[in-house]
Design a protein around this motif. Structure first.
Motif, short mmCIF file in Angstrom:
data_model
loop_
_atom_site.label_atom_id
_atom_site.label_comp_id
_atom_site.label_asym_id
_atom_site.label_seq_id
_atom_site.Cartn_x
_atom_site.Cartn_y
_atom_site.Cartn_z
N TYR A 220 0.69 -1.12 -0.05
CA TYR A 220 0.44 0.18 0.05
C TYR A 220 1.32 1.34 -0.39
O TYR A 220 1.99 1.24 0.17
CB TYR A 220 -0.97 0.32 1.23
CG TYR A 220 -0.50 -0.10 2.63
CD1 TYR A 220 0.20 1.48 3.71
CD2 TYR A 220 0.47 -1.30 2.64
CE1 TYR A 220 0.83 0.74 4.53
CE2 TYR A 220 1.01 -1.20 4.23
CZ TYR A 220 1.41 -0.10 5.18
OH TYR A 220 2.47 -0.34 6.14
N ILE A 223 2.68 5.75 4.07
CA ILE A 223 2.50 6.72 5.20
C ILE A 223 3.63 7.09 5.73
O ILE A 223 4.17 6.40 6.45
CB ILE A 223 1.26 6.30 6.46
CG1 ILE A 223 -0.46 5.79 4.95
CG2 ILE A 223 0.47 7.28 7.15
CD1 ILE A 223 -1.26 4.81 6.11
N HIS A 234 -4.49 8.64 6.55
CA HIS A 234 -3.81 7.95 5.60
C HIS A 234 -3.29 8.28 4.62
O HIS A 234 -3.12 8.75 3.17
CB HIS A 234 -4.89 6.72 4.75
CG HIS A 234 -5.34 5.55 5.41
ND1 HIS A 234 -6.39 4.23 4.56
CD2 HIS A 234 -5.14 4.90 6.22
CE1 HIS A 234 -6.15 3.97 5.21
NE2 HIS A 234 -5.28 3.64 6.15
N ASP A 252 3.86 4.43 8.06
CA ASP A 252 3.46 3.20 8.41
C ASP A 252 3.53 2.38 7.30
O ASP A 252 3.56 3.49 6.10
CB ASP A 252 1.88 3.79 8.60
CG ASP A 252 0.70 2.42 8.25
OD1 ASP A 252 1.44 0.92 8.14
OD2 ASP A 252 -0.71 2.63 8.05
N ASP A 263 2.53 -5.08 7.32
CA ASP A 263 1.64 -3.88 6.99
C ASP A 263 2.47 -3.17 8.34
O ASP A 263 1.91 -3.28 10.06
CB ASP A 263 -0.17 -3.85 7.59
CG ASP A 263 -0.67 -2.53 7.41
OD1 ASP A 263 0.18 -1.19 7.58
OD2 ASP A 263 -2.05 -3.27 7.43
N HIS A 343 -7.51 -5.81 11.15
CA HIS A 343 -7.62 -6.32 9.64
C HIS A 343 -6.80 -7.50 9.81
O HIS A 343 -5.57 -7.48 10.11
CB HIS A 343 -7.69 -5.18 8.95
CG HIS A 343 -5.93 -4.80 8.84
ND1 HIS A 343 -5.38 -5.13 7.90
CD2 HIS A 343 -5.68 -3.66 8.73
CE1 HIS A 343 -3.98 -4.55 7.66
NE2 HIS A 343 -4.60 -3.39 8.56
N HIS A 350 -5.52 -5.41 3.62
CA HIS A 350 -6.57 -5.60 3.98
C HIS A 350 -7.06 -6.38 3.65
O HIS A 350 -8.15 -6.86 2.30
CB HIS A 350 -8.05 -4.86 4.13
CG HIS A 350 -6.86 -3.20 4.51
ND1 HIS A 350 -6.73 -1.92 4.10
CD2 HIS A 350 -6.73 -3.00 5.62
CE1 HIS A 350 -6.46 -1.14 4.86
NE2 HIS A 350 -6.64 -1.39 5.84
N GLU A 387 -3.65 -2.71 16.00
CA GLU A 387 -2.93 -1.71 15.58
C GLU A 387 -3.98 0.28 16.22
O GLU A 387 -4.32 0.76 15.48
CB GLU A 387 -2.05 -0.56 14.10
CG GLU A 387 -4.03 -2.01 13.02
CD GLU A 387 -3.99 -0.90 11.77
OE1 GLU A 387 -3.72 0.14 11.96
OE2 GLU A 387 -4.29 -2.25 10.82
N GLU A 426 1.74 -0.30 15.39
CA GLU A 426 1.04 -1.20 14.39
C GLU A 426 2.06 -3.14 14.33
O GLU A 426 3.39 -2.88 13.68
CB GLU A 426 0.63 -0.86 13.07
CG GLU A 426 -0.77 -1.72 11.78
CD GLU A 426 -0.31 -1.90 10.78
OE1 GLU A 426 0.10 -0.89 11.14
OE2 GLU A 426 -1.76 -1.84 10.42
N1 GLY Z 1 -1.68 0.68 6.09
C1 GLY Z 1 -2.59 0.23 6.32
C2 GLY Z 1 -3.58 0.11 7.74
O1 GLY Z 1 -2.83 -0.22 8.47
O2 GLY Z 1 -4.48 -0.04 7.66
#
Ligand code: GLY
Ligand code: MN
Ligand code: MN
Length: 447
Positions: A220, A223, A234, A252, A263, A343, A350, A387, A426
């Motif tokens: 992804y 961040i 985000h 992130d 993640d 998640h 996700h 997270e 996270e």
């Molecule tokens: N990086 C997206 C999330 O933590 O869900």
């Protein structure tokens, strides 16, 4: 290729075959074609958007850049891969199949993007399977010419193959673990760049260099947030210039290995102070929550407990002037923590099936928690994130101040903390019967 993955891959394919055969039988299909996808071009131009294969295709094969290939799965038979490998001098065609994965498939190389169709017909005919009893999974426009609409992504079959991804095989766990280790290494390089005063953009480049990913290989968009930007959940802009005063940093960012994602989020303060204390409190809280993860735990309960504990941190720090229980009851905790605890994680950041049970029935989110992405009772071999976050988000704070009981909050403290943005910690874990394996903490510890 990593030998550990190679050694585990045959067991993975056998297990995927077993799970998919069960799903096909339950839905009364005699087979399924899983198409990797077809590139999409930008309007009026001949450039492709970054291509990501259908994750169900990736469940079978580590072919992370392979458009217009397809796997045909027939119960009791070795799966067939129609491997698209055109003659091309504009683009580099996919390399020849590598034995560590190719040996598990019957492979037919096709040179035209439409050739899987005839190759599939021939294979079905040889197997004595009628095409009308075969389903298709994918989003390639080429499927619609070959399969009636009701046989493309039939919902019952899709739910079952989503569920087949919730308990990771040893191969999948090893890939996620490797992705976590790579990301931990890149996080360390990014932290160093932050300490050296780099801009968000500069930190991002250092991250990419450390894990040797291009942007499109990331699971992804990274961040990379300094100061107030870390209150944007985000945050996507990456400023080219570092701010005059750097107070805080939230990163992130994950990596991929054979398309499996990590993640990971870490938060930092430039100097000791209240914000640094809050990071330490959130880190302790996060580890406490992770310590409660095990098979049989309802993830919704863990999410609700997180609200109670974050409210406790706010109360302790004097940011709110009511009890933690009252902050949860009134909804004030959600002003500071407006997302879910985490998640499922896997081929998608996700990952799928977080909101249905094993009978494919929806498992509702707790009322008032629309952002929670995982509502299941945890099972061993689930891969997921933990997270918790705590943010100073202008719009939510201002909304509370204008519309609710403003006296519940110490606005002076909030004003002092807004310039720091927010905190998220996270980790990625794999659930076991007795607890969980924390891939992220282990990766950081072993750096
Ligand atoms: N990086 C997206 C999330 O933590 O869900
Ligand atoms: Mn996440
Ligand atoms: Mn994340």
């Amino acid at each position: 290729m990593n030998n550990r993955h190679e050694a585990l891959y045959a067991g993975h394919v056998a297990e995927v075959q077993r799970r998919w055969e069960e799903a096909l039988e339950a839905e009364q299909f005699d087979g399924v074609l899983v198409h990797s996808g077809t590139p999409i071009y930008s309007f009026l131009d001949d450039y492709e958007y970054a291509f990501r294969p259908n994750p169900h295709f990736l469940h079978w094969l580590p072919l992370t850049r392979h458009a217009d290939s397809a796997v045909l799965v027939l119960p009791g038979r070795q799966p067939t891969l129609f491997y698209f490998q055109p003659e091309d001098y504009w683009y580099l065609p996919p390399a020849d199949p590598e034995p560590w994965w190719a040996d598990l498939f019957r492979i037919e190389v096709v040179q035209d993007a439409a050739d899987w169709r005839q190759a599939m017909k021939n294979t079905l005919e040889a197997a004595g399977v009628v095409q009308q009893s075969v389903a298709a999974i994918g989003d390639s426009p080429s499927l619609s010419g070959e399969f009636e609409a009701e046989r493309v992504n039939p919902p019952g079959l899709v739910d079952r193959i989503h569920l087949a991804r919730t308990r990771k095989t040893a191969y999948e766990a090893a890939c996620i673990d490797a992705a976590a280790r790579l990301a931990a290494q890149a996080h360390a390089a990014a932290e160093q760049a932050f300490r050296e005063g780099e801009s968000e953009f500069g930190i991002h480049l250092r991250y990419l260099a450390a894990c040797e990913h291009t942007d499109t290989q990331l699971p992804y968009n990274n961040i990379v947030a300094l100061n107030e930007h870390s209150a944007v959940l985000h945050y996507q802009a990456r400023e080219r210039e570092a701010p005059a005063q750097v107070r805080s940093f939230l990163l992130d960012a994950g990596c991929t290995v054979n398309a499996y994602a990590s993640d990971i989020t870490r938060s930092y303060a430039s100097e000791p102070g209240l914000f640094g204390d809050l990071i330490a409190a959130m880190d302790g809280l996060q580890q406490g929550l992770t310590g409660q993860v095990r098979a049989g735990v309802d993830y919704r309960e863990l999410h609700l407990l997180t609200h109670r504990e974050i409210a406790g941190v706010l109360e302790e720090a004097g940011i709110i002037k009511i009890s933690a229980d009252d902050a949860v009851e009134s909804g004030l905790s959600g002003v500071f923590y407006p997302h879910g605890l985490g998640h499922f994680l896997g081929l998608q950041t996700h990952d799928v099936a977080g909101l249905i049970d094993n009978d494919r029935q929806p498992v509702p989110r707790p009322e008032g928690h629309p952002a929670l992405r995982l509502t299941r009772v945890l099972e061993s071999d689930n891969a997921l994130t933990i997270e918790p976050g705590l943010y100073f988000i202008d719009s939510l704070l201002d909304g509370w101040r204008a519309g609710r009981d403003a006296s519940m909050v110490d606005w002076q403290k909030v004003a002092a903390l807004r310039p720091f943005g927010g905190i998220r910690i996270e980790d990625n874990v794999i659930v076991t019967d007795a607890g969980c394996e924390n891939l992220t903490r282990r990766a950081f510890a072993e750096l």
